[in-house]
Design a protein around this motif. Structure first.
Motif, PDB file in Angstrom:
ATOM      1  N   GLY A  57       9.605  -3.228 -14.161  1.00  0.00           N
ATOM      2  CA  GLY A  57      10.348  -3.504 -12.947  1.00  0.00           C
ATOM      3  C   GLY A  57      10.295  -2.323 -11.993  1.00  0.00           C
ATOM      4  O   GLY A  57       9.715  -1.272 -12.285  1.00  0.00           O
ATOM      5  N   ALA A  58      10.934  -2.503 -10.832  1.00  0.00           N
ATOM      6  CA  ALA A  58      10.917  -1.447  -9.817  1.00  0.00           C
ATOM      7  C   ALA A  58      11.585  -0.179 -10.333  1.00  0.00           C
ATOM      8  O   ALA A  58      11.141   0.942 -10.040  1.00  0.00           O
ATOM      9  CB  ALA A  58      11.623  -1.946  -8.550  1.00  0.00           C
ATOM     10  N   LEU A  59      12.657  -0.343 -11.118  1.00  0.00           N
ATOM     11  CA  LEU A  59      13.363   0.820 -11.640  1.00  0.00           C
ATOM     12  C   LEU A  59      12.488   1.590 -12.624  1.00  0.00           C
ATOM     13  O   LEU A  59      12.472   2.826 -12.620  1.00  0.00           O
ATOM     14  CB  LEU A  59      14.663   0.381 -12.323  1.00  0.00           C
ATOM     15  CG  LEU A  59      15.634   1.510 -12.693  1.00  0.00           C
ATOM     16  CD1 LEU A  59      16.136   2.228 -11.452  1.00  0.00           C
ATOM     17  CD2 LEU A  59      16.805   0.967 -13.501  1.00  0.00           C
ATOM     18  N   ALA A  60      11.754   0.869 -13.462  1.00  0.00           N
ATOM     19  CA  ALA A  60      10.845   1.526 -14.409  1.00  0.00           C
ATOM     20  C   ALA A  60       9.774   2.314 -13.677  1.00  0.00           C
ATOM     21  O   ALA A  60       9.446   3.450 -14.047  1.00  0.00           O
ATOM     22  CB  ALA A  60      10.201   0.479 -15.320  1.00  0.00           C
ATOM     23  N   THR A  61       9.227   1.731 -12.632  1.00  0.00           N
ATOM     24  CA  THR A  61       8.186   2.418 -11.862  1.00  0.00           C
ATOM     25  C   THR A  61       8.748   3.634 -11.146  1.00  0.00           C
ATOM     26  O   THR A  61       8.101   4.688 -11.078  1.00  0.00           O
ATOM     27  CB  THR A  61       7.555   1.437 -10.856  1.00  0.00           C
ATOM     28  OG1 THR A  61       6.984   0.338 -11.568  1.00  0.00           O
ATOM     29  CG2 THR A  61       6.470   2.124 -10.047  1.00  0.00           C
ATOM     30  N   LEU A  62       9.970   3.509 -10.636  1.00  0.00           N
ATOM     31  CA  LEU A  62      10.610   4.649  -9.980  1.00  0.00           C
ATOM     32  C   LEU A  62      10.811   5.791 -10.965  1.00  0.00           C
ATOM     33  O   LEU A  62      10.487   6.956 -10.666  1.00  0.00           O
ATOM     34  CB  LEU A  62      11.949   4.221  -9.385  1.00  0.00           C
ATOM     35  CG  LEU A  62      12.799   5.340  -8.762  1.00  0.00           C
ATOM     36  CD1 LEU A  62      12.083   5.972  -7.576  1.00  0.00           C
ATOM     37  CD2 LEU A  62      14.181   4.822  -8.349  1.00  0.00           C
ATOM     38  N   LEU A  63      11.339   5.491 -12.140  1.00  0.00           N
ATOM     39  CA  LEU A  63      11.567   6.524 -13.147  1.00  0.00           C
ATOM     40  C   LEU A  63      10.258   7.168 -13.595  1.00  0.00           C
ATOM     41  O   LEU A  63      10.183   8.394 -13.767  1.00  0.00           O
ATOM     42  CB  LEU A  63      12.274   5.918 -14.361  1.00  0.00           C
ATOM     43  CG  LEU A  63      13.803   5.877 -14.302  1.00  0.00           C
ATOM     44  CD1 LEU A  63      14.346   5.025 -15.434  1.00  0.00           C
ATOM     45  CD2 LEU A  63      14.387   7.280 -14.370  1.00  0.00           C
ATOM     46  N   MET A  64       9.237   6.363 -13.785  1.00  0.00           N
ATOM     47  CA  MET A  64       7.938   6.906 -14.181  1.00  0.00           C
ATOM     48  C   MET A  64       7.402   7.859 -13.127  1.00  0.00           C
ATOM     49  O   MET A  64       6.923   8.960 -13.435  1.00  0.00           O
ATOM     50  CB  MET A  64       6.946   5.766 -14.421  1.00  0.00           C
ATOM     51  CG  MET A  64       5.563   6.207 -14.893  1.00  0.00           C
ATOM     52  SD  MET A  64       4.437   6.599 -13.514  1.00  0.00           S
ATOM     53  CE  MET A  64       4.190   4.957 -12.821  1.00  0.00           C
ATOM     54  N   ALA A  65       7.503   7.458 -11.858  1.00  0.00           N
ATOM     55  CA  ALA A  65       7.004   8.295 -10.771  1.00  0.00           C
ATOM     56  C   ALA A  65       7.799   9.605 -10.684  1.00  0.00           C
ATOM     57  O   ALA A  65       7.219  10.679 -10.449  1.00  0.00           O
ATOM     58  CB  ALA A  65       7.077   7.536  -9.449  1.00  0.00           C
ATOM     59  N   MET A  66       9.111   9.523 -10.874  1.00  0.00           N
ATOM     60  CA  MET A  66       9.950  10.727 -10.799  1.00  0.00           C
ATOM     61  C   MET A  66       9.584  11.721 -11.900  1.00  0.00           C
ATOM     62  O   MET A  66       9.374  12.908 -11.645  1.00  0.00           O
ATOM     63  CB  MET A  66      11.431  10.340 -10.907  1.00  0.00           C
ATOM     64  CG  MET A  66      11.957   9.584  -9.701  1.00  0.00           C
ATOM     65  SD  MET A  66      13.588   8.820 -10.001  1.00  0.00           S
ATOM     66  CE  MET A  66      14.649  10.267 -10.046  1.00  0.00           C
ATOM     67  N   LEU A 143      23.533   3.348  -7.742  1.00  0.00           N
ATOM     68  CA  LEU A 143      23.585   4.540  -8.580  1.00  0.00           C
ATOM     69  C   LEU A 143      22.199   5.168  -8.722  1.00  0.00           C
ATOM     70  O   LEU A 143      22.064   6.396  -8.781  1.00  0.00           O
ATOM     71  CB  LEU A 143      24.144   4.192  -9.963  1.00  0.00           C
ATOM     72  CG  LEU A 143      24.303   5.367 -10.932  1.00  0.00           C
ATOM     73  CD1 LEU A 143      25.268   6.413 -10.371  1.00  0.00           C
ATOM     74  CD2 LEU A 143      24.770   4.878 -12.296  1.00  0.00           C
ATOM     75  N   ALA A 144      21.175   4.340  -8.766  1.00  0.00           N
ATOM     76  CA  ALA A 144      19.810   4.858  -8.872  1.00  0.00           C
ATOM     77  C   ALA A 144      19.414   5.627  -7.613  1.00  0.00           C
ATOM     78  O   ALA A 144      18.727   6.649  -7.687  1.00  0.00           O
ATOM     79  CB  ALA A 144      18.828   3.713  -9.119  1.00  0.00           C
ATOM     80  N   TRP A 145      19.881   5.157  -6.450  1.00  0.00           N
ATOM     81  CA  TRP A 145      19.579   5.870  -5.207  1.00  0.00           C
ATOM     82  C   TRP A 145      20.293   7.214  -5.164  1.00  0.00           C
ATOM     83  O   TRP A 145      19.746   8.205  -4.647  1.00  0.00           O
ATOM     84  CB  TRP A 145      19.957   5.019  -3.994  1.00  0.00           C
ATOM     85  CG  TRP A 145      19.129   3.782  -3.835  1.00  0.00           C
ATOM     86  CD1 TRP A 145      19.545   2.487  -3.905  1.00  0.00           C
ATOM     87  CD2 TRP A 145      17.715   3.732  -3.607  1.00  0.00           C
ATOM     88  NE1 TRP A 145      18.501   1.617  -3.739  1.00  0.00           N
ATOM     89  CE2 TRP A 145      17.351   2.360  -3.535  1.00  0.00           C
ATOM     90  CE3 TRP A 145      16.723   4.696  -3.442  1.00  0.00           C
ATOM     91  CZ2 TRP A 145      16.043   1.942  -3.309  1.00  0.00           C
ATOM     92  CZ3 TRP A 145      15.412   4.277  -3.216  1.00  0.00           C
ATOM     93  CH2 TRP A 145      15.092   2.926  -3.160  1.00  0.00           C
ATOM     94  N   VAL A 146      21.511   7.257  -5.723  1.00  0.00           N
ATOM     95  CA  VAL A 146      22.217   8.540  -5.828  1.00  0.00           C
ATOM     96  C   VAL A 146      21.424   9.498  -6.734  1.00  0.00           C
ATOM     97  O   VAL A 146      21.232  10.672  -6.412  1.00  0.00           O
ATOM     98  CB  VAL A 146      23.643   8.333  -6.384  1.00  0.00           C
ATOM     99  CG1 VAL A 146      24.319   9.687  -6.646  1.00  0.00           C
ATOM    100  CG2 VAL A 146      24.489   7.509  -5.411  1.00  0.00           C
ATOM    101  N   GLY A 147      20.969   8.962  -7.868  1.00  0.00           N
ATOM    102  CA  GLY A 147      20.167   9.774  -8.770  1.00  0.00           C
ATOM    103  C   GLY A 147      18.893  10.269  -8.112  1.00  0.00           C
ATOM    104  O   GLY A 147      18.492  11.430  -8.302  1.00  0.00           O
ATOM    105  N   LEU A 148      18.252   9.412  -7.340  1.00  0.00           N
ATOM    106  CA  LEU A 148      17.027   9.811  -6.645  1.00  0.00           C
ATOM    107  C   LEU A 148      17.311  10.919  -5.632  1.00  0.00           C
ATOM    108  O   LEU A 148      16.520  11.863  -5.497  1.00  0.00           O
ATOM    109  CB  LEU A 148      16.409   8.603  -5.940  1.00  0.00           C
ATOM    110  CG  LEU A 148      15.138   8.880  -5.122  1.00  0.00           C
ATOM    111  CD1 LEU A 148      14.019   9.413  -6.016  1.00  0.00           C
ATOM    112  CD2 LEU A 148      14.681   7.615  -4.379  1.00  0.00           C
ATOM    113  N   ALA A 149      18.443  10.828  -4.938  1.00  0.00           N
ATOM    114  CA  ALA A 149      18.798  11.866  -3.962  1.00  0.00           C
ATOM    115  C   ALA A 149      18.998  13.216  -4.648  1.00  0.00           C
ATOM    116  O   ALA A 149      18.517  14.256  -4.172  1.00  0.00           O
ATOM    117  CB  ALA A 149      20.061  11.460  -3.204  1.00  0.00           C
TER     118      ALA A 149
END
Length: 268
Positions: A57-66, A143-149
């Motif tokens: 999912g999008a969250l998995a891809t975001l975490l992988m990229a981070m 919450l994920a956007w907060v974590g990304l920030a």
């Protein structure tokens, strides 16, 4: 999820054994620091490739990229530093007696490679678990956007802090001096602070997939914060700087925050 984590562990052990053989051949384990970051990036990609159902999912891809962006940048930076500066004094000290006794190979495996592999797996657990738990095509939660920030703040401090330090060391006129400009004016360790912020941000993104997963992986950012502030990071580095730079560094310590970025104190 457990099966995927076991595959990740097997991948990690296989890579570590190969790198251990290399370190024995060249009589130097110092490049393990470069693998610390790169290994976390590799585990993130492996997790992403083993998401249940094969549809991250999008969250998995975001975490992988981070995790991959943080890990591979750090790995390349530390590998170049090792190639430039040679064997790290810390590892010379750790393995000195074993090298003298002819036990270098076994000590390098047990005291350095396997121990760091366990810690690497633990610290990167928020990325691994968060990715594996995010196979559903759900929208990214607030919450994920907060974590990304928070992650991006950490990336800024780490990348810019490392760049400023590299430029400072490259200027021969700065030999024996203390870097107290740029981000180093606000914290004595902007790169270590950046590391912590980046992984607390990743942990929050993991938490957005479910608090159960966050609780399982909380040990990761807690241990990283401990080791960077109290164990092998800032605490160990400052002992050496106290000896090598003396009063200059003592003055810098009096007016500059130890870890969190804060306005510098005025000179007395």
């Amino acid at each position: 999820m457990l099966d995927a984590l076991l595959v990740n562990a097997a991948i990690l052990v296989a890579i570590v054994l190969v790198l251990w053989i290399v370190s024995v051949r060249i009589d130097d384990v110092s490049f393990i620091d470069a693998f610390w970051g790169a290994g976390m990036g590799i585990l993130a990609i492996a997790s992403w490739m083993h998401v249940p159902g094969g549809q991250p999912g999008a969250l998995a891809t975001l975490l992988m990229a981070m995790a991959a962006a943080w890990g591979f940048r750090l790995g390349i930076y530390l590998l170049r530093r090792w190639r430039r500066e040679g064997e790290d004094k810390r590892y010379k000290m750790i393995l000195k007696k074993d090298r003298e006794k002819g036990n270098f190979a076994f000590a390098a495996l047990t005291k350095v490679w396997l121990m760091q592999a366990v810690l690497l797996f633990m610290v990167s657990s928020p990325a691994q678990v968060g990715i594996l738990a995010s196979s559903e095509p759900a929208p990214i939660a607030p919450l994920a956007w907060v974590g990304l920030a928070i992650y991006l703040i950490g990336i800024f401090f780490e990348w810019v802090g490392d760049w400023q330090l590299a430029r400072f060391k490259a200027d021969q006129d700065n030999y024996g001096q203390v870097l107290d400009t740029g981000l180093w004016r606000y914290t004595r360790h902007p790169n270590y602070f950046g590391d912590c912020a980046a992984w607390w941000g990743i942990w929050l993104v993991c938490a957005s997939a479910g608090w159960d997963y966050a609780l399982y992986t909380l040990i990761g950012p807690i241990f990283l914060t401990f080791t960077l502030t109290k164990w092998s990071g800032a605490a160990l580095l400052e002992k050496g700087l106290d000896r090598s730079k003396g009063d200059k560094y003592a003055d810098y310590k009096r007016r500059t925050s130890a870890f969190l970025p804060l306005p510098p104190k005025r000179r007395g």
